[in-house]
Write a protein that holds these residues in place. Sequence first.
Motif, short mmCIF file in Angstrom:
data_model
loop_
_atom_site.label_atom_id
_atom_site.label_comp_id
_atom_site.label_asym_id
_atom_site.label_seq_id
_atom_site.Cartn_x
_atom_site.Cartn_y
_atom_site.Cartn_z
N LEU A 1 -12.80 -2.77 -13.36
CA LEU A 1 -11.64 -2.52 -12.51
C LEU A 1 -11.86 -3.12 -11.12
N ILE A 2 -10.83 -3.79 -10.62
CA ILE A 2 -10.85 -4.23 -9.22
C ILE A 2 -9.74 -3.46 -8.52
N ILE A 3 -10.11 -2.65 -7.54
CA ILE A 3 -9.10 -1.83 -6.86
C ILE A 3 -8.78 -2.44 -5.50
N CYS A 4 -7.51 -2.76 -5.29
CA CYS A 4 -7.09 -3.27 -3.99
C CYS A 4 -6.30 -2.18 -3.28
N ARG A 5 -6.81 -1.73 -2.14
CA ARG A 5 -6.04 -0.79 -1.33
C ARG A 5 -5.12 -1.59 -0.45
N LEU A 6 -3.84 -1.36 -0.58
CA LEU A 6 -2.90 -2.17 0.18
C LEU A 6 -2.67 -1.57 1.56
N GLN A 7 -2.54 -2.47 2.50
CA GLN A 7 -2.30 -2.09 3.89
C GLN A 7 -0.96 -1.35 3.98
N ASN A 8 -0.95 -0.23 4.65
CA ASN A 8 0.33 0.45 4.88
C ASN A 8 1.19 -0.40 5.79
N GLY A 9 2.48 -0.43 5.50
CA GLY A 9 3.37 -1.14 6.39
C GLY A 9 3.58 -2.60 6.03
N GLU A 10 2.73 -3.13 5.17
CA GLU A 10 2.96 -4.50 4.72
C GLU A 10 3.95 -4.47 3.55
N ASP A 11 4.59 -5.59 3.32
CA ASP A 11 5.50 -5.69 2.18
C ASP A 11 4.66 -5.71 0.89
N GLN A 12 4.62 -4.58 0.21
CA GLN A 12 3.70 -4.45 -0.92
C GLN A 12 4.13 -5.26 -2.12
N VAL A 13 5.43 -5.44 -2.27
CA VAL A 13 5.91 -6.27 -3.38
C VAL A 13 5.40 -7.70 -3.20
N GLU A 14 5.54 -8.20 -1.98
CA GLU A 14 5.07 -9.56 -1.70
C GLU A 14 3.56 -9.65 -1.88
N THR A 15 2.85 -8.63 -1.37
CA THR A 15 1.40 -8.63 -1.51
C THR A 15 1.01 -8.72 -2.98
N CYS A 16 1.63 -7.87 -3.81
CA CYS A 16 1.28 -7.87 -5.24
C CYS A 16 1.57 -9.23 -5.86
N ARG A 17 2.65 -9.83 -5.44
CA ARG A 17 2.99 -11.15 -5.98
C ARG A 17 1.88 -12.15 -5.62
N ARG A 18 1.42 -12.07 -4.37
CA ARG A 18 0.35 -12.98 -3.96
C ARG A 18 -0.94 -12.70 -4.73
N LEU A 19 -1.22 -11.39 -4.94
CA LEU A 19 -2.43 -11.04 -5.67
C LEU A 19 -2.39 -11.66 -7.07
N GLN A 20 -1.24 -11.59 -7.70
CA GLN A 20 -1.12 -12.17 -9.04
C GLN A 20 -1.30 -13.69 -8.99
N GLU A 21 -0.81 -14.29 -7.91
CA GLU A 21 -0.98 -15.74 -7.77
C GLU A 21 -2.46 -16.10 -7.63
#
Lengths: 249, 772
Positions: free
Chosen positions: B160-180
């Motif tokens: 498992l790789i766990i990414c804690r996402l920054q509060n306040g950032e656009d999480q949808v965009e972040t996830c999209r980038r992570l997948q990229e």
Amino acid sequence: MNRPLFFFIFLLLLPGLLLPTVFATGFTAEQIMERVDQTLSAAQDQEMRVKLVITDAKGNISQREMVMMQKGNDRRMVKFLAPPEQRGIAFLSLPGGLNYLYLPAYRQTRRIASHVRNQKFAGTDFTYEDMEARKYSVDWEAKLLGEEDGLYCLELIPKAKTNTDYGRLVVEVKADIFFPVKIEFFDKGNKPHKVMVQDKLEQINGYWVAREAEMKDLQAGTSSQMFFTEVKFDSGLADEIFTERYLAR
Amino acid sequence: MSKLAAQIIRKSRLVIVLVALITLFMGFSLRSLKINPDVLSYFPKNDPEIKLFKYLGEEYGGNSLAMIVLATEDIFNRETIATVHELTNRLRLDPGVAYVTSLTNTLDIRSDEYGFEIGRLVNEGNLPREPEELAKLKAYTLSKEMFRGNLVAEDATATLIICRLQNGEDQVETCRRLQEIVAEIGPVEEIYYGGIPFMILDLHHMITADLKILIPMVSLIIILFLYLAFQKWEGVFLPLLSVVISLIWTLGIMSLLQIELSIVSNVIPVVLIAVGSAYSIHVFSKFTEVDTEQRPFPARVHGLATAMQEVGTPVFLAALTTIAGFLSFIFGSYLVMIREFGIFAALGVLFALITAFTLVPAVFALKKGGSAPTDTTYKKGKTENTGLTSRLCTALERLVITRPKTILWVSILLTLIGLAGIPQISRRVDLIEYFQPQSLIRQAETILQEKFGGSGLIQILVEGDIQDPAVLQEMEKMEAFLLAQDDVHRTQSLVSLLKELNDVMGEGRALPDTRGKVTNLWFLLEGEEIMGQLVNPSRTEAVIQAMMEGSLETKRVHELVTSINEYIAGVDSELVTFHQTGMPTIYRNLDQSIISSQFQSLTLAVLLVFIVMLYMLRSLAGGLRGLIPIGFTLVLIFGFMGLSKIPLDIATVLVAGVSIGIGIDYSIHFLGRYHRELTKNQSVKSAVQTTISTTGQAILVNLLTVAFGFVVLIFSQLVPLQRFGILVAVTMFSSGFGALLLLPSILLLSSTGLKLRPHRSLEKNKNASLDG
């Protein structure tokens, strides 16, 4: 084995050999870095008090104070003085990768291993790698970018065998004394990661030393400052300071 | 009403230009409409548990966990370790990511002949390559509780790789980038994306896809039914135009007000297309009904204005009840997104009403008056009409006249079955419910559940002097309590780190017994990345984290939250206080809010509808009787939910309000017409007959259109919306049954028929009042 190499920082940050103050021109990049290595490597011994001011990303500040003693290039003793609950914690670093930690509350000394290089040292923005007594001319391929206002600007790329967390460094070296005053650290994605500035250069007992150093982590938004006082060189530190027994004293 | 209608008809061109201008403007602003599928962002800001959740997210490095699973036969192979290492380093550089935790950067405390080490499990500078090294790493990793079942599956088939996402950032965009990033590195292992942020990313995709597919589909269905009903293209074109315009206005206003489309309000287009067409259908069919002969302009204007007046009141009331049904969500709702749905669906209905009253007459007036007699229009009496709906109506009419008692008994039977189903309704609130069983995110959740104990984060805030050994001991007990719960796994806090270090210092795997020891060990941990996730800088607060299975039944979630809270209440609050938040708490609040929303919006909607009925019928008995079809419908829907195992969730909670709003229209139209027929001195029987064959047909057209319009939601990728679609379709049929069969049967069976004191606006012949 984490905290171990931490003593080496001082090699990089602090003291230096007094070098010919002749303004040097016409040096190659390698020659400049060799001179820097000479500047930074060692007086006979040195002792100083260090105040650490650590600022986290939210602006919270914490402070720490310690005494650092070093003999030659590879023996170091660090004792923490403050904050009060950390008083008495001590580190000893001896040749051959032997590192010891003393925790006063346990009255115990433990050997600590030392091969993790990209971790923060004592909560600062300096990693163990940053604090290592490495020789730039050995580990890095230097390229002279320019010379301006009495500063050499060099780009350092790690040599193939060099084990580093960084992709590239940009170093500014004070040309008259071969003292690095600014290092920009780029990560392997070539994004600016950290910047270190050494300030308040002073000559003590003939050695150049920076009285202040600051490391900023541009990605994390944190910074660490170090203030050096009571700097003494070549005061003849006794060998018995650099023993396990002395840790508990 | 008739004056206004006459004005509109006279100034038809102006009306059309005005409508066109507004539509252009709204259409333009529509472009900036955004989608925000993050359920958490719609919770009320003052909810203490949500506040706490946000606080922990901000102070402790984010509590949105984006989880990436790499699965292969044995993850302890050279390539996989190298891939995890590369991923870890790349992912943590993303600006939307606060922390990444993986096998290659996790903190490890160990002690061997070379001394003790607070370092990394894997030496990043020298990744294990040789089989012996890898085997050693595997044995060591699986031997430690810190890693086994946390970062590596017990059978070593997944990591498992766990990414804690920054509060306040656009999480949808972040996830999209992570997948990229993952795609760029192109691992050979199977990759699964789990956790709330990835669910939200998928929801975003699904909502967008839904909008693209469902709107054309529902439009097509409506075109089909309108054409079948009217058999003229005008009859298709006008209602559709009216509804499309009202949709553009509604979404345009949402966009202007910077209100984002949520997983609930994304259904507004479908709802509006299905519901909003009814008003123009009624207006249009009435116009075609009266406007059959060539007449000079003034007479024609008068004729159309009168028609407008006749049809106006029931259409207006019908829209009003629908609006009331939607508005009922505003007051009852805890979730902002349900409130927004209520407001904008109501606004859309209002716009549909406005366009039905302005655009439809205006366009109609532009036509050359009078339809050719060969046109089979919708209300020319049953004998002339060969359309499907008219034949259906004839059948219904015969059934009502000949078998009223049978209808009544069937209704009673259906009601009883419905009542039996109601107690079996289950409730689901977890996000995973939104996804189809075969979806990738469900597969990811299954793996996370089986190998890593789930993806639902539980967080306990600890307040006290964190370096006090007594406080630490309370934390240890709290963790033990959490782990003793059936569906809770993987706790994490300072406690385990301090225990490991205490062990290294030679005092065993226990918490240090003095404060001095705690502070000494603390020194070693300071600056470690993980500390920022576990304790605040001034050491007055700490966090205990645990994972819960991602798709628990709501009842179990309630039990879990309650038992944790009971435990917390029993702790010595002088020393330390605990506060619970995280997914179970949020789910529990969501569930409670759904139930109270349901209750409040139902009560409110029934009340509003009752008032409308009273106003229209001017009789208490009449008002009550008008409620019969809606009562019948409600029992049937809830019974159906219970029997067909459709749970009450964020989307299906809307059904009752929507069905009251839409379903009651049929009774209003029916009773309105029936009443007018009755005042023409007809008998109850013939009034019922006429009503069924005229208004009944419009109701039937509307019913079929709406029902099939909503059935389209079955093609939605979001499971709750599929259920919502099915339920609304069921609602339409049952309220159609209620209005077209049950209501007339009751009217026929009660000896006097429905005694009515006519309302002025409905009254064509003031002398013919029945109870006068």
